[in-house]
Design a protein around this motif. Structure first.
Motif, PDB file in Angstrom:
ATOM      1  N   ALA A   1      94.867 -21.026   3.972  1.00  0.00           N
ATOM      2  CA  ALA A   1      95.112 -22.247   5.097  1.00  0.00           C
ATOM      3  C   ALA A   1      96.118 -21.679   5.414  1.00  0.00           C
ATOM      4  N   THR A   2      96.946 -21.885   5.350  1.00  0.00           N
ATOM      5  CA  THR A   2      98.543 -22.109   5.894  1.00  0.00           C
ATOM      6  C   THR A   2      98.052 -20.891   7.005  1.00  0.00           C
ATOM      7  N   GLU A   3      98.502 -19.698   6.001  1.00  0.00           N
ATOM      8  CA  GLU A   3      97.732 -18.328   7.319  1.00  0.00           C
ATOM      9  C   GLU A   3      97.057 -18.652   8.172  1.00  0.00           C
ATOM     10  N   PHE A   4      96.376 -18.450   8.486  1.00  0.00           N
ATOM     11  CA  PHE A   4      95.545 -19.024   8.927  1.00  0.00           C
ATOM     12  C   PHE A   4      95.394 -19.921   9.901  1.00  0.00           C
ATOM     13  N   SER A   5      96.561 -20.851   9.628  1.00  0.00           N
ATOM     14  CA  SER A   5      97.092 -22.071  10.913  1.00  0.00           C
ATOM     15  C   SER A   5      97.922 -21.426  12.004  1.00  0.00           C
ATOM     16  N   TYR A   6      98.928 -20.316  11.508  1.00  0.00           N
ATOM     17  CA  TYR A   6      99.876 -19.554  12.141  1.00  0.00           C
ATOM     18  C   TYR A   6      98.442 -18.906  12.571  1.00  0.00           C
ATOM     19  N   ILE A   7      97.711 -17.960  12.478  1.00  0.00           N
ATOM     20  CA  ILE A   7      96.908 -17.384  13.784  1.00  0.00           C
ATOM     21  C   ILE A   7      96.407 -17.578  14.264  1.00  0.00           C
ATOM     22  N   LEU A   8      95.682 -19.024  14.634  1.00  0.00           N
ATOM     23  CA  LEU A   8      94.950 -20.346  15.068  1.00  0.00           C
ATOM     24  C   LEU A   8      96.011 -20.023  16.518  1.00  0.00           C
ATOM     25  N   TRP A   9      97.640 -20.621  15.642  1.00  0.00           N
ATOM     26  CA  TRP A   9      98.180 -20.724  16.703  1.00  0.00           C
ATOM     27  C   TRP A   9      98.717 -20.174  17.267  1.00  0.00           C
ATOM     28  N   GLY A  10      99.247 -18.816  16.597  1.00  0.00           N
ATOM     29  CA  GLY A  10      99.870 -17.734  17.926  1.00  0.00           C
ATOM     30  C   GLY A  10      98.553 -16.927  19.194  1.00  0.00           C
TER      31      GLY A  10
ATOM     32  N   ILE B   1      99.602 -12.892  18.824  1.00  0.00           N
ATOM     33  CA  ILE B   1      99.815 -12.644  17.265  1.00  0.00           C
ATOM     34  C   ILE B   1     101.636 -12.512  17.325  1.00  0.00           C
ATOM     35  N   LEU B   2     101.059 -11.672  18.443  1.00  0.00           N
ATOM     36  CA  LEU B   2     102.710 -10.661  18.149  1.00  0.00           C
ATOM     37  C   LEU B   2     103.707 -11.365  18.485  1.00  0.00           C
ATOM     38  N   GLN B   3     103.120 -12.498  19.419  1.00  0.00           N
ATOM     39  CA  GLN B   3     105.141 -13.183  19.242  1.00  0.00           C
ATOM     40  C   GLN B   3     105.123 -14.193  18.660  1.00  0.00           C
ATOM     41  N   LEU B   4     104.102 -14.870  18.121  1.00  0.00           N
ATOM     42  CA  LEU B   4     104.538 -15.015  16.798  1.00  0.00           C
ATOM     43  C   LEU B   4     105.238 -14.360  15.912  1.00  0.00           C
ATOM     44  N   ILE B   5     104.611 -13.702  15.143  1.00  0.00           N
ATOM     45  CA  ILE B   5     105.539 -13.088  15.086  1.00  0.00           C
ATOM     46  C   ILE B   5     106.872 -12.940  15.143  1.00  0.00           C
ATOM     47  N   GLU B   6     106.843 -11.672  16.259  1.00  0.00           N
ATOM     48  CA  GLU B   6     108.675 -11.576  17.101  1.00  0.00           C
ATOM     49  C   GLU B   6     108.949 -13.344  16.439  1.00  0.00           C
ATOM     50  N   SER B   7     109.212 -14.112  16.908  1.00  0.00           N
ATOM     51  CA  SER B   7     109.629 -15.294  17.405  1.00  0.00           C
ATOM     52  C   SER B   7     109.673 -16.185  15.989  1.00  0.00           C
ATOM     53  N   ARG B   8     108.767 -16.057  15.330  1.00  0.00           N
ATOM     54  CA  ARG B   8     108.118 -17.107  13.509  1.00  0.00           C
ATOM     55  C   ARG B   8     108.712 -15.922  11.872  1.00  0.00           C
ATOM     56  N   GLN B   9     109.014 -14.608  12.756  1.00  0.00           N
ATOM     57  CA  GLN B   9     109.023 -13.866  11.531  1.00  0.00           C
ATOM     58  C   GLN B   9     109.576 -14.209   9.922  1.00  0.00           C
ATOM     59  N   GLN B  10     110.457 -15.009  10.704  1.00  0.00           N
ATOM     60  CA  GLN B  10     111.346 -15.076   9.582  1.00  0.00           C
ATOM     61  C   GLN B  10     110.880 -16.317   8.905  1.00  0.00           C
TER      62      GLN B  10
ATOM     63  N   HIS C   1     107.636 -18.519   4.845  1.00  0.00           N
ATOM     64  CA  HIS C   1     106.774 -19.869   4.539  1.00  0.00           C
ATOM     65  C   HIS C   1     105.102 -18.993   3.790  1.00  0.00           C
ATOM     66  N   LEU C   2     104.784 -18.380   3.449  1.00  0.00           N
ATOM     67  CA  LEU C   2     103.932 -17.252   3.598  1.00  0.00           C
ATOM     68  C   LEU C   2     103.950 -16.542   2.234  1.00  0.00           C
ATOM     69  N   GLN C   3     105.150 -16.454   1.978  1.00  0.00           N
ATOM     70  CA  GLN C   3     105.537 -15.244   0.932  1.00  0.00           C
ATOM     71  C   GLN C   3     104.736 -13.613   1.271  1.00  0.00           C
ATOM     72  N   GLN C   4     104.569 -13.301   2.446  1.00  0.00           N
ATOM     73  CA  GLN C   4     103.940 -11.892   2.885  1.00  0.00           C
ATOM     74  C   GLN C   4     105.017 -11.471   3.666  1.00  0.00           C
ATOM     75  N   ASP C   5     105.139  -9.843   4.668  1.00  0.00           N
ATOM     76  CA  ASP C   5     105.274  -9.519   5.167  1.00  0.00           C
ATOM     77  C   ASP C   5     103.975  -9.733   6.188  1.00  0.00           C
ATOM     78  N   THR C   6     104.554  -9.873   7.463  1.00  0.00           N
ATOM     79  CA  THR C   6     103.521  -9.839   9.139  1.00  0.00           C
ATOM     80  C   THR C   6     102.469  -9.100   9.260  1.00  0.00           C
ATOM     81  N   GLU C   7     103.032  -7.728   8.347  1.00  0.00           N
ATOM     82  CA  GLU C   7     101.722  -6.658   8.335  1.00  0.00           C
ATOM     83  C   GLU C   7     100.622  -6.985   7.779  1.00  0.00           C
TER      84      GLU C   7
END
Lengths: 210, 210, 210, 210
Positions: free
Chosen positions: A160-169, B174-183, B188-194
DNA sequence: TATGAATGAGCGTTCATTCAT
DNA sequence: CATGAATGAACGCTCATTCAT
């Protein structure tokens, strides 16, 4: 001592009022001149304050922008609350939330710009409040997605969290596309941007469903 | 006369080299100072040229930025070509294309920023070349989506062009999100951006499938 | 040796032609951009020559302007000749001469500007030719005034040379006034500028008569 | 409160003093470098102020020039008043006025240049104050000419306003001639320029008389 | 607390002139 | 002769920030 405390409290309150006033004026300037057109000169003039006074309330120009950015996010969150309140089904809540994004863009173009610009490109959102406001939005989206998932609307393996991020981005991205390519889209697709947005919602939600 | 023609040709070549040199220097400055930190002074210094000399090769600062922006898009398109060339199935082509976007971002962060920034916020990309490079990317994506659709990978009611726009917009987002929210994301997700990106691809493509 | 001399002569001639060509182009540029808008860049472009080449024919920009100024004066002198040729009476010659000034202004506004500007404000008309062209005009005016005086049209105590200078200076002044105050004059006086000029001629000539 | 008002008033006064100081410095620069040699850099240096400071007092360079131009005209008008005050007869007033012009030129060469330059070549003296100062001069001249006419000094058919314009234009012209041709005139005529001016006055006034 | 004058580095751009080829 | 690339000082102007009062 009590008296003093009261005075102090009043002072605090007055300081806050002043601060808000300055922010309002900064907003007015931005509305007129664009986000990058904001200048301390213009804010001071608009607020009928001396330029130096601004620096008593804000460390620098960046801080003003950050606080406006925060305010914009708070407004957006409020819009989310309002849009979802009237819905019972969490999936419909989510849809309503997404629709409220584009309505927000239409009704508060400046706020939308502030949200999406600094969502996309800011380097140091180390500012506590700005980060917090951002996280609040995320948390709200996550909560709704969570509900939807718990009611079996989404695939069970969906995080759910991951999907939320994706949705937002993705949503921010679509909004930017609509903003910058409006002409091309309407010409090329022969449909208005709302249509495009509707299809985007369908698509992204379907992708999450079973 | 032949000699002269040769001289002229050499001149032309040298002029192009110089131009490229200046662009490279501008790129280096941007790398250091950020896109908005680009100044003609800095470019001149980097290129070890007089400021005025820059204006022999470029009409103004805008043109330098536009050309770098164009170059970035051309690189991206090239990356698309390379990534998709080794695939036969159009759906796999599309997946490969999307993956190439994030690799592009990792390998050429500045170029990615140039693409996504001006995709998201430019006012007048009426400049012929820049617009063209933008349209080339769109066309390429559309062509692959089209193939995939023709081979029955997508719902029959899916408008290929529209889906391409959505894909493009969402991916940039999504790319922008990854850029700005990487940390935040990794924490939060305990997973890498890939990983996040992988799920995004799954999601968006699934949404288009039957 | 004779051959060489011929070659040399040809060279001279060609050089002169080139020079004239450059002047023509400078004039065209001035016509388009105004006297102060003249730039060596623009002249080079107009003349389809390299910028450096201009400096083979003219020491600097000032010299180009000076020579155009000279040319303008030569034209004016020619206009004086033509205007006076058809008159027999020297007083009528003089009147015709004065009228030709305003006609010159109407037909060759740029030349008029060149004459009056550098008549009024140049610091270093040390340039031989420019000074000469100026003196030629004066001499011509003086000769006519002289004739008129000799025929008894003017007071016997009138110094012809002095009167000529006054005439020249005052006329330039009137022309400038007409140029810069045209609107005001026509509004305020309810008459066109030709009328004003006619009265000026009457006035100044009457002042010199018995 | 009273204190505050005093402070404000003092501030106002000091601001005016500063403004005057800058204008004085600009004047000094002009004196040294010529009217067109005026640069904000030079003014700042002369005034021992930062360049930016100048812009707190003047909108731009044009405004500085306009204000100096206005000041020059005000000085000239004052000179007119002083020169004419001691005369009773309007014709003698007029003569005195004309003489004061050349004295003004001798005593304030820069001011004279400012008056005559912008009288002759300015495009848009739409600036309120500058235009006003120009009109004040005209009005004053007209008033004196009018008096003279009413007392029968001039031909009855003479239009006072028109004559004033002519007078003004011609006088400026003579002054410019004197400036730019001083050497030639003194050499050629064997008389100083005052003599020439005296004859000009005689001439132009005689032309208007019966 | 509030002021607002002052700063000064910085901006993008222009252009007459030089000089190696 | 001719080129045209290169120069670099100069231009007018902006603006976030400081600090003495």
């Amino acid at each position: 001592m009590e008296r003093k405390s009261t005075t102090k409290a009043r002072r605090e309150r007055e300081k806050l009022i002043r601060k808000r006033h300055i922010l309002d004026c900064a907003e007015a300037v931005m509305e007129r001149e664009g986000i990058f057109g904001l200048s301390m000169d213009a804010v001071a003039k608009e607020a009928e304050l001396a330029k130096g006074t601004l620096y008593l309330y804000f460390k620098n120009k960046e801080e003003i922008i950050a606080q406006l950015s925060t305010k914009a996010r708070q407004f957006l969150l409020k819009a989310f609350h309002e849009a979802t309140a009237s819905q019972n089904d969490p999936l419909q809540k989510l849809e309503a939330l997404l629709w409220s994004v584009i309505r927000f863009k239409q009704q508060h173009p400046l706020y939308n710009e502030l949200v999406s610009l600094f969502e996309g490109h800011r380097n140091h959102p180390e500012d506590g409040e700005l980060l917090q406001s951002s996280m609040n939005i995320t948390a709200f989206v996550v909560s709704i997605v969570d509900q939807a998932k718990n009611q079996g609307h989404f695939r069970p393996d969906l995080n759910a969290t991951e999907f939320s991020y994706i949705l937002w981005g993705a949503t921010i991205g679509i909004l930017q596309l609509i903003e910058s390519r409006q002409q091309v889209i309407t010409d090329h697709l022969q449909q208005d941007t709302e249509h495009l947005f509707a299809h985007y919602i369908q698509l992204i939600l379907r992708g999450a469903q079973k």
